[in-house]
Design a protein around this motif. Structure first.
Motif, PDB file in Angstrom:
ATOM      1  N   THR A  31       0.828  -1.206   0.000  1.00 52.15           N
ATOM      2  CA  THR A  31       0.000   0.000   0.000  1.00 52.15           C
ATOM      3  C   THR A  31       0.861   1.253   0.000  1.00 52.15           C
ATOM      4  O   THR A  31       0.586   2.219  -0.722  1.00 52.15           O
ATOM      5  N   ARG A  35       1.018   4.124  -2.986  1.00 52.30           N
ATOM      6  CA  ARG A  35       0.711   5.543  -2.737  1.00 52.30           C
ATOM      7  C   ARG A  35       1.797   6.450  -3.289  1.00 52.30           C
ATOM      8  O   ARG A  35       1.515   7.475  -3.906  1.00 52.30           O
ATOM      9  N   ARG A  38       1.723   6.477  -7.154  1.00 54.26           N
ATOM     10  CA  ARG A  38       0.661   7.348  -7.660  1.00 54.26           C
ATOM     11  C   ARG A  38       1.059   8.818  -7.528  1.00 54.26           C
ATOM     12  O   ARG A  38       0.820   9.626  -8.432  1.00 54.26           O
TER      13      ARG A  38
END
Length: 269
Positions: A31, A35, A38
């Protein structure tokens, strides 16, 4: 994330920071990487890995990733037993003389622990002796928060009223700031405790290390505790988190403080 990809990233993080990310925290790492990818517009994990290890601007992006992956769980007055031992040390055992007592808050995150130590020392000495607290952390983002010394009221809920009244001031609706006279006693330094040369640190009277060792493998924990002990003056005090780490033996240190606190005193040379 495939296991071999996870292992590659976990090894990179371990080598650079000492932080251990076990396989059961696979989703946490995946995760965090997603993040940052992105945020930077990088679609391919392999491209992101190459950028972090060899690309231009890698140091800046690495700092951002570390900020995201470093767990910064902290609060004011987290360990009453350890702080009680610190008070007794200041009253009964702290070395005399005119020099300032030097205290380290290791892995201080956003600063609540370092300021708690300063508030306790301010109360213990009543202005009759100087002291200095150095907070260290690997996260530049956390240290930026710490240097501001401003927190929402809910973060101070466990701070005793006497300490809050003596060193914390309201700065707006439901926000408080550490008083300037306390902030002047506290400095913050980016530091990897396992690898960085402690040239910025004076010889220490107290090392306070809470909720840090749990993120390292056992061998690294032992190495870190020994490093921290080396930075202590003879007669100095090291306070660890309760239940965090109990070495079989540490040359030059002996256990103090009773069963409700994990602490050691450094023997005189």
């Amino acid at each position: 994330m495939e296991e071999d990809v996870f292992d590659r990233w976990a090894m990179l993080i371990r080598e650079r920071t000492g932080v251990e990310i076990p396989r059961e925290r696979h989703s946490f790492l995946a995760t965090g990487l997603a993040r940052r990818m992105r945020a930077t517009g990088v679609d391919d994990p392999e491209d992101y890995y190459r950028w972090l290890t060899r690309g231009p601007g890698a140091a800046v992006e690495w700092s951002a990733l570390v900020d995201l992956l470093t767990v910064q769980e902290t609060r004011f007055y987290r360990d009453p037993q350890g702080l009680g031992l610190l008070r007794r040390y200041c009253r009964d055992e702290a070395p005399g003389g005119s020099r300032a007592l030097q205290v380290l808050s290791a892995g201080c995150a956003t600063g609540e622990e370092a300021y708690t130590l300063a508030l306790v020392l301010e109360e213990a000495f009543g202005g009759g002796r100087g002291y200095a607290v150095t907070g260290t952390d690997i996260s530049l983002g956390a240290l930026a928060v710490a240097r501001r010394g401003e927190y929402p009221a809910m973060r101070l809920s466990r701070l005793p009223r006497s300490l809050r009244d003596n060193g914390v001031e309201p700065v707006g609706e439901a926000r408080w700031r550490i008083a300037e006279r306390i902030r002047r006693r506290v400095c913050f330094v980016q530091m990897n405790l396992l690898t960085d040369d402690p040239v910025t640190l004076p010889p220490l009277d107290v090392v306070y290390c809470q909720n840090v060792l749990i993120y390292f493998a056992r061998r690294q924990r032992e190495r870190l505790v020994r490093r921290l002990a080396d930075w202590l003056r003879p007669g100095g005090l090291m306070i660890l988190g309760g239940g965090e780490f109990l070495p079989a033996s540490l040359a030059g240190l002996h256990r103090v403080g009773g069963e409700d606190v994990l602490a050691f005193s450094k023997e005189a040379s």
